[in-house]
Enzyme design. Sequence first.
Site, mmCIF file in Angstrom:
data_model
loop_
_atom_site.group_PDB
_atom_site.id
_atom_site.type_symbol
_atom_site.label_atom_id
_atom_site.label_comp_id
_atom_site.label_asym_id
_atom_site.label_seq_id
_atom_site.Cartn_x
_atom_site.Cartn_y
_atom_site.Cartn_z
ATOM 1 C CD GLN A 1 -2.857 0.982 -3.036
ATOM 2 O OE1 GLN A 1 -3.142 1.304 -1.891
ATOM 3 N NE2 GLN A 1 -3.394 1.564 -4.086
ATOM 4 N NE ARG B 1 -5.699 4.302 -11.343
ATOM 5 C CZ ARG B 1 -4.954 3.963 -10.288
ATOM 6 N NH1 ARG B 1 -4.059 2.992 -10.376
ATOM 7 N NH2 ARG B 1 -5.111 4.594 -9.131
ATOM 8 N NE ARG C 1 -0.883 -0.690 -6.770
ATOM 9 C CZ ARG C 1 0.431 -0.910 -6.705
ATOM 10 N NH1 ARG C 1 0.952 -2.111 -6.942
ATOM 11 N NH2 ARG C 1 1.261 0.077 -6.406
ATOM 12 N N GLY C 2 0.198 0.604 -10.244
ATOM 13 C CA GLY C 2 1.575 1.070 -10.186
ATOM 14 C C GLY C 2 1.882 1.756 -11.517
ATOM 15 C CG ASP D 1 1.316 7.386 -9.502
ATOM 16 O OD1 ASP D 1 1.681 7.321 -8.309
ATOM 17 O OD2 ASP D 1 0.812 6.439 -10.131
ATOM 18 C CG ASN E 1 3.771 8.176 -4.707
ATOM 19 O OD1 ASN E 1 3.625 7.410 -5.655
ATOM 20 N ND2 ASN E 1 4.158 7.743 -3.522
ATOM 21 C CE LYS E 2 -2.330 5.025 -4.301
ATOM 22 N NZ LYS E 2 -3.586 5.262 -5.076
HETATM 23 O O1 MRU Z 1 -3.206 3.579 -7.235
HETATM 24 P P1 MRU Z 1 -1.928 2.825 -7.417
HETATM 25 O O2 MRU Z 1 -1.793 1.648 -6.537
HETATM 26 O O3 MRU Z 1 -1.660 2.521 -8.882
HETATM 27 O O4 MRU Z 1 -0.807 3.881 -6.977
HETATM 28 C C1 MRU Z 1 0.544 3.517 -7.062
HETATM 29 C C2 MRU Z 1 1.468 4.526 -6.509
HETATM 30 O O5 MRU Z 1 1.080 5.587 -6.086
HETATM 31 C C3 MRU Z 1 2.937 4.220 -6.605
HETATM 32 O O6 MRU Z 1 3.627 4.794 -5.529
HETATM 33 C C4 MRU Z 1 3.472 4.801 -7.917
HETATM 34 O O7 MRU Z 1 2.711 4.367 -8.988
HETATM 35 C C5 MRU Z 1 4.883 4.460 -8.147
HETATM 36 S S1 MRU Z 1 5.031 2.745 -8.581
HETATM 37 C C6 MRU Z 1 6.571 2.335 -9.000
#
Ligand code: MRU
Length: 349
Positions: free
Chosen positions: A193, A92, A55-56, A234, A244-245
């Site tokens: 996370q 995704r 992820r990320g 993202d 973002n998250k």
């Molecule tokens: O659902 P995830 O865990 O993939 O979401 C990740 C995030 O929202 C991070 O903040 C984003 O990808 C930046 S990572 C450098």
Amino acid sequence: MINCESTALKFRYSSSKKLLEFELLDQTLLPHSEFWIQILNTTQLIECIQSLRVRGAPLIGIAAVFGLAQAATQTKSTDELIKIFQLLYESRPTAVNLMNCLDLMKPLLQEGTDVQKYVDKAVEIFHQDVQLCNSLSHYGSSLIEDGDQIITHCNTGGLATAGLGTALGAILHAHHSGKKIHVYVDETRPLLQGARLTAWELQKHKVPMTLITDNMAAHLMSLKKVTKAFVGSDRIAANGDFANKIGTYGLAVHCHFHKIPFYVVAPSTTVDPDCQNGSHIHIELRKNSEVMGFKGHLGETQWAPANTLCYNPAFDVTPAELTSAWVLETGIFLKKQVDQGIFKKRNQS
Ligand code: MRU
């Protein structure tokens, strides 16, 4: 022998020995177990992407290009590779790094299935991300001062990139250059996370930190315990709005009310110049079960009544107005520069 290794991804390739090894650290098992999954095919990789074992935003893109390189070793059919490319592309929807990285591989699909070309391009993308992280961490760190108490959300470190990280990269850079800082880590509901991954990374780097639940952030700010916020992204739209998250937008609103600088840190591979503003960002909706309970290394539990109506967007959009500055590998940009169109062009670096 080609060998790429980061916190959460390992890739080895020897054309002479016809050997390809691709492994991912299963992030759903962290912090309790550090288990590396051997990736054998695209179906397995897509399961890992969708279940957040990998992820990320940047790391999803990198895992996908290595997955395509692996697929090139397993098929001689370009049509088959094009299908795999498409499946990875759609695995995704929100992080544009996935599409941006795969787009860099796209010209190869016109040229056939020469494995070495796919591997070389994937390795180049991996090393480029390491450089991007170094550069944007350097700029982000320049915004951090001795004594700062920084809040961060989700995980944006080595587990989310090929390098040091983005927002967390800036924080780690500041810490390693001797600045005395303290980090408040949002646990990041529903998949934790922050509590599972960011806390794990900060402990490894010996950065002083305190874990909080997401709904404690405003209270902490009212007590003047937070001096700056650093988050990742993202997808950054052309007008500077960014996804973002889930929970990032709320954090930005709290920061705005308390006059706390709120920085977004991301590589240019997160910029989507074709996306006019945040309302056009596709927000991934996930399963009810992630809100109704939790499934992880310690088992499965459900605390909400069966059949509860749930809403589970994995991301939210923070409007550009709430962002103090955008930190990229090319520098620190203010709203005025965003309004002048810096995110309207492709390839900032
Ligand atoms: O659902 P995830 O865990 O993939 O979401 C990740 C995030 O929202 C991070 O903040 C984003 O990808 C930046 S990572 C450098």
